[in-house]
Design an enzyme around this catalytic site. Structure first.
Site, PDB file in Angstrom:
ATOM      1  CB  SER A 143      -0.976   0.156   1.260  1.00 48.41           C
ATOM      2  OG  SER A 143      -0.957   1.185   1.491  1.00 48.41           O
ATOM      3  CE1 TYR A 157      -3.383  -2.351   4.519  1.00 49.30           C
ATOM      4  CE2 TYR A 157      -3.251  -0.359   4.298  1.00 49.30           C
ATOM      5  CZ  TYR A 157      -3.734  -1.015   4.125  1.00 49.30           C
ATOM      6  OH  TYR A 157      -3.895  -1.805   2.679  1.00 49.30           O
TER       7      TYR A 157
END
Length: 268
Positions: A143, A157
């Protein structure tokens, strides 16, 4: 350009989002796709669609973060389809609490387990397959949170996605001369089910200009089907238009905070 025809691919998180799109794209190229995920119904729906389009797939119902999952996945795939040539890590998990000040230990561990530890364990279990012919490929969806971590994705995350990016770079530098292509795909904001776990899930109109799962799947297909002599070590794919996330950041700052306690607002 090489193709995935007659090759065996494993795609985790194949029941929805980017995993689903990737599995469909690989199957359309002629590869046998092992669809890995926790829920039977979405996986079987993807398998039926692949069959309807003339493709081949194997359903493996398994939580990638469960103890012993990697070994069970490999055993099931070998029994049904044979050695693996392509591995795509698309399974992901994010926390509902984004601020490092408030996120609980259990939630932190869950995000790290799914996004990082499970990637290592399944890759490790399949390295013999991927190295056997000198032309294996492993692709992990990281990401942009790995590069610019903030309250949008959250502390857990961002840390997990940065860790898996580092892990893929390790594979690249260690095994590239053995023919293994290790690729990290770093998407920006995408309209996938993972958005629903955010403190403020984006509204439908906000999702209109986000990436679609099929956009990321096409990027994965690109790097997977390049000639074996070429590797795209990292690929960033992001929405052309960037939305205002200031409201999301402010809400995420205090989500999970004890009642009556608030974090101060700092510049991002």
């Amino acid at each position: 350009m090489s193709t995935t025809t007659s090759r065996v691919a494993v795609v985790t998180g194949a029941g929805s989002g980017m995993g689903r799109g990737t599995a469909l794209a690989i199957a359309r190229d002629g590869g046998i796709v092992a669809l890995v995920g926790r829920r039977a119904a979405p996986l079987e729906a993807v398998s039926r669609q692949i069959a309807a389009e003339g493709g081949r797939s194997v359903v493996v119902i398994e939580d990638v973060a469960a103890v012993g999952a990697a070994g069970r996945i490999v055993e099931a795939v070998h029994a049904a389809a044979g050695p693996v040539d392509l591995l795509v890590h698309a399974a992901g998990s994010s926390s509902s609490v984004q601020n490092a000040r408030w996120v609980g230990e259990d939630e932190w561990r869950e995000v790290i387990d799914v996004n990082l530890t499970a990637v290592h364990l399944l890759t490790q279990a399949l390295l013999e397959d991927l190295l056997r012919r000198g032309d294996g490929t492993v692709i992990t969806i990281s990401s942009l949170a790995a590069i610019t971590p903030n309250l949008l994705g959250g502390a857990a995350y961002g840390a997990a996605k940065a860790g898996v990016r580092n892990y893929m770079t390790f594979l690249h530098t260690t095994f590239r001369n053995d023919g293994l292509r290790a690729v990290t795909v770093l998407p920006g904001e995408a309209d996938t089910p993972i958005l629903d776990s955010r403190a403020r899930p984006p509204a439908p109109e906000e999702r209109m200009n986000m990436l679609r799962p099929e956009d990321v799947a096409e990027a994965i297909r690109l790097v997977a089907t390049l000639p074996g002599r070429a590797v795209v070590q990292e690929l960033i794919i992001a929405p052309t238009r960037q939305r205002d996330t200031s409201i999301d950041l402010e809400i995420s700052r205090n989500t999970g905070a004890p009642e009556g306690v608030a974090d101060r607002k700092d510049s991002e």
